[in-house]
Design an enzyme around this catalytic site. Structure first.
Site, PDB file in Angstrom:
ATOM      1  N   SER A 121      41.698  29.704  48.340  1.00 37.97           N
ATOM      2  CA  SER A 121      42.065  30.779  47.410  1.00 37.97           C
ATOM      3  C   SER A 121      42.469  30.186  46.074  1.00 37.97           C
ATOM      4  O   SER A 121      43.373  29.346  46.005  1.00 37.97           O
ATOM      5  CB  SER A 121      43.227  31.600  47.977  1.00 37.97           C
ATOM      6  OG  SER A 121      43.736  32.462  46.986  1.00 37.97           O
TER       7      SER A 121
ATOM      8  N   ASP B 247      41.234  36.444  44.874  1.00 36.05           N
ATOM      9  CA  ASP B 247      42.122  37.565  45.183  1.00 36.05           C
ATOM     10  C   ASP B 247      42.238  38.483  43.979  1.00 36.05           C
ATOM     11  O   ASP B 247      42.833  38.121  42.958  1.00 36.05           O
ATOM     12  CB  ASP B 247      43.513  37.042  45.566  1.00 36.05           C
ATOM     13  CG  ASP B 247      43.498  36.301  46.888  1.00 36.05           C
ATOM     14  OD1 ASP B 247      43.220  36.938  47.918  1.00 36.05           O
ATOM     15  OD2 ASP B 247      43.768  35.090  46.882  1.00 36.05           O
TER      16      ASP B 247
ATOM     17  N   ASP C 227      43.722  35.667  56.414  1.00 39.02           N
ATOM     18  CA  ASP C 227      44.201  35.354  55.069  1.00 39.02           C
ATOM     19  C   ASP C 227      45.707  35.528  55.054  1.00 39.02           C
ATOM     20  O   ASP C 227      46.220  36.622  55.261  1.00 39.02           O
ATOM     21  CB  ASP C 227      43.534  36.299  54.068  1.00 39.02           C
ATOM     22  CG  ASP C 227      43.951  36.041  52.625  1.00 39.02           C
ATOM     23  OD1 ASP C 227      44.778  35.132  52.390  1.00 39.02           O
ATOM     24  OD2 ASP C 227      43.458  36.758  51.737  1.00 39.02           O
TER      25      ASP C 227
ATOM     26  N   MET D 264      44.588  40.624  57.665  1.00 38.69           N
ATOM     27  CA  MET D 264      45.630  40.001  56.858  1.00 38.69           C
ATOM     28  C   MET D 264      46.748  39.485  57.768  1.00 38.69           C
ATOM     29  O   MET D 264      47.253  40.223  58.616  1.00 38.69           O
ATOM     30  CB  MET D 264      46.211  40.996  55.858  1.00 38.69           C
ATOM     31  CG  MET D 264      45.240  41.428  54.758  1.00 38.69           C
ATOM     32  SD  MET D 264      44.727  40.060  53.684  1.00 38.69           S
ATOM     33  CE  MET D 264      46.300  39.538  52.974  1.00 38.69           C
TER      34      MET D 264
ATOM     35  N   MET E 261      42.087  43.783  46.503  1.00 39.71           N
ATOM     36  CA  MET E 261      43.327  44.486  46.836  1.00 39.71           C
ATOM     37  C   MET E 261      43.585  45.485  45.720  1.00 39.71           C
ATOM     38  O   MET E 261      44.488  45.328  44.892  1.00 39.71           O
ATOM     39  CB  MET E 261      44.464  43.473  46.994  1.00 39.71           C
ATOM     40  CG  MET E 261      44.333  42.633  48.250  1.00 39.71           C
ATOM     41  SD  MET E 261      45.467  41.218  48.293  1.00 39.71           S
ATOM     42  CE  MET E 261      44.455  39.986  47.451  1.00 39.71           C
TER      43      MET E 261
ATOM     44  N   MET F 201      43.793  41.749  42.399  1.00 34.18           N
ATOM     45  CA  MET F 201      44.920  42.669  42.576  1.00 34.18           C
ATOM     46  C   MET F 201      45.077  43.523  41.323  1.00 34.18           C
ATOM     47  O   MET F 201      44.926  43.026  40.205  1.00 34.18           O
ATOM     48  CB  MET F 201      46.207  41.897  42.838  1.00 34.18           C
ATOM     49  CG  MET F 201      46.120  40.907  43.984  1.00 34.18           C
ATOM     50  SD  MET F 201      47.696  40.044  44.232  1.00 34.18           S
ATOM     51  CE  MET F 201      47.161  38.628  45.196  1.00 34.18           C
TER      52      MET F 201
ATOM     53  N   HIS G  74      38.059  39.268  47.403  1.00 32.64           N
ATOM     54  CA  HIS G  74      38.931  40.101  48.226  1.00 32.64           C
ATOM     55  C   HIS G  74      39.622  41.091  47.305  1.00 32.64           C
ATOM     56  O   HIS G  74      40.488  40.723  46.501  1.00 32.64           O
ATOM     57  CB  HIS G  74      39.948  39.216  48.955  1.00 32.64           C
ATOM     58  CG  HIS G  74      40.986  39.979  49.711  1.00 32.64           C
ATOM     59  ND1 HIS G  74      42.175  39.408  50.111  1.00 32.64           N
ATOM     60  CD2 HIS G  74      41.034  41.268  50.150  1.00 32.64           C
ATOM     61  CE1 HIS G  74      42.897  40.309  50.748  1.00 32.64           C
ATOM     62  NE2 HIS G  74      42.224  41.450  50.774  1.00 32.64           N
TER      63      HIS G  74
ATOM     64  N   HIS H 101      37.635  31.799  47.429  1.00 33.99           N
ATOM     65  CA  HIS H 101      38.219  33.111  47.676  1.00 33.99           C
ATOM     66  C   HIS H 101      38.945  33.576  46.419  1.00 33.99           C
ATOM     67  O   HIS H 101      39.856  32.901  45.927  1.00 33.99           O
ATOM     68  CB  HIS H 101      39.209  33.007  48.853  1.00 33.99           C
ATOM     69  CG  HIS H 101      39.731  34.317  49.344  1.00 33.99           C
ATOM     70  ND1 HIS H 101      39.033  35.099  50.225  1.00 33.99           N
ATOM     71  CD2 HIS H 101      40.889  34.972  49.085  1.00 33.99           C
ATOM     72  CE1 HIS H 101      39.743  36.185  50.502  1.00 33.99           C
ATOM     73  NE2 HIS H 101      40.878  36.134  49.815  1.00 33.99           N
TER      74      HIS H 101
END
Length: 228
Positions: A15, A40, A180, A142, A73, A42, A71, A38
């Site tokens: 990540s 993330d 994760d 998760m 979120m 957000m 990913h 990866h």
């Protein structure tokens, strides 16, 4: 995941949440032996933090040969997720809790040549998803609450991983299980034994003295303890 991964393999996705963004090229070079990077994403609404957008995916695609595992979120996944496939992400994972029509979204992402993951928060049960799990390439369970790096691994997620792997195997499907949150040398063996085969690790890799050595060590531990 169907095209690039086998459920018999063990895959490490560092990540970049833990990377130095002012030296992104060098940070990507550190993890050149990984299976994917990866990212993330957000939005400060679905989770209380704000990170990257689709432009970060585009930058990584330009700078690195490593596939991008995005990913999301974020809220309103039905509208926003396709943008990340268009930006070049090889895999796009959205949260079940943020999608109004997850099957329709999964099929749209596939039409845009992305593999599709569906993610579950720790308190979201996996059972309602199992009847349609074949619509996805990957299930992300998760193992911390989404939104922040550096959290402790939730041991209570191991039975959830086992239930999901049993159901996927019983249906004879080629669906990967990704974990994760809190993944390290101390936890990856238990995740692999429970049935996970794709592992997101941030702090463990970027804080290691040698990222490539850490990736290799994590992959070997997962392979030695993988579920059969």
């Amino acid at each position: 995941m169907n095209a690039a991964y086998s459920t018999d393999g063990q895959y490490i996705h560092p990540s970049i949440l833990n990377a130095d963004f002012l030296a992104l090229g060098a940070e990507l070079e550190k993890i050149g032996t990984a299976d994917s990077v990866h990212v993330d994403v957000m939005d400060n609404h679905f989770v209380p933090n704000l990170t990257f957008g689709a432009s970060m995916v585009e930058q990584i695609v330009r700078r690195s040969a490593i596939p991008v595992d995005a990913h999301l979120m974020i809220e309103d996944a039905d509208r926003e997720a396709p943008v990340f496939a268009e930006a070049g992400a090889s895999s796009v994972t959205f949260h079940l809790e943020a999608a109004a029509a997850p099957i329709r979204l999964a099929r749209e992402l596939r039409r845009k040549n992305a593999q599709v993951g569906v993610a579950l928060r720790p308190a979201t049960p996996v059972e309602p998803l199992l009847d349609v799990i074949g619509e996805f390439d990957m299930l992300l369970i998760m193992t911390v609450e989404p939104g922040f790096g550096g959290q402790s691994f939730l041991e209570t997620m191991l039975p959830k991983i086992r239930r999901a792997r049993r159901a996927i195997s019983a249906a004879n499907l080629e669906v990967s299980i990704q974990v994760d949150g809190g993944v390290s040398r101390e936890t990856i063996e238990r995740c692999a034994a429970a049935g996970a085969n794709v592992f997101v690790a941030g702090s463990a890799i970027y804080r290691a003295q040698n990222a490539a050595d850490e990736i290799s060590a994590l992959r070997e531990l997962a392979s030695a303890h993988r579920a059969h």
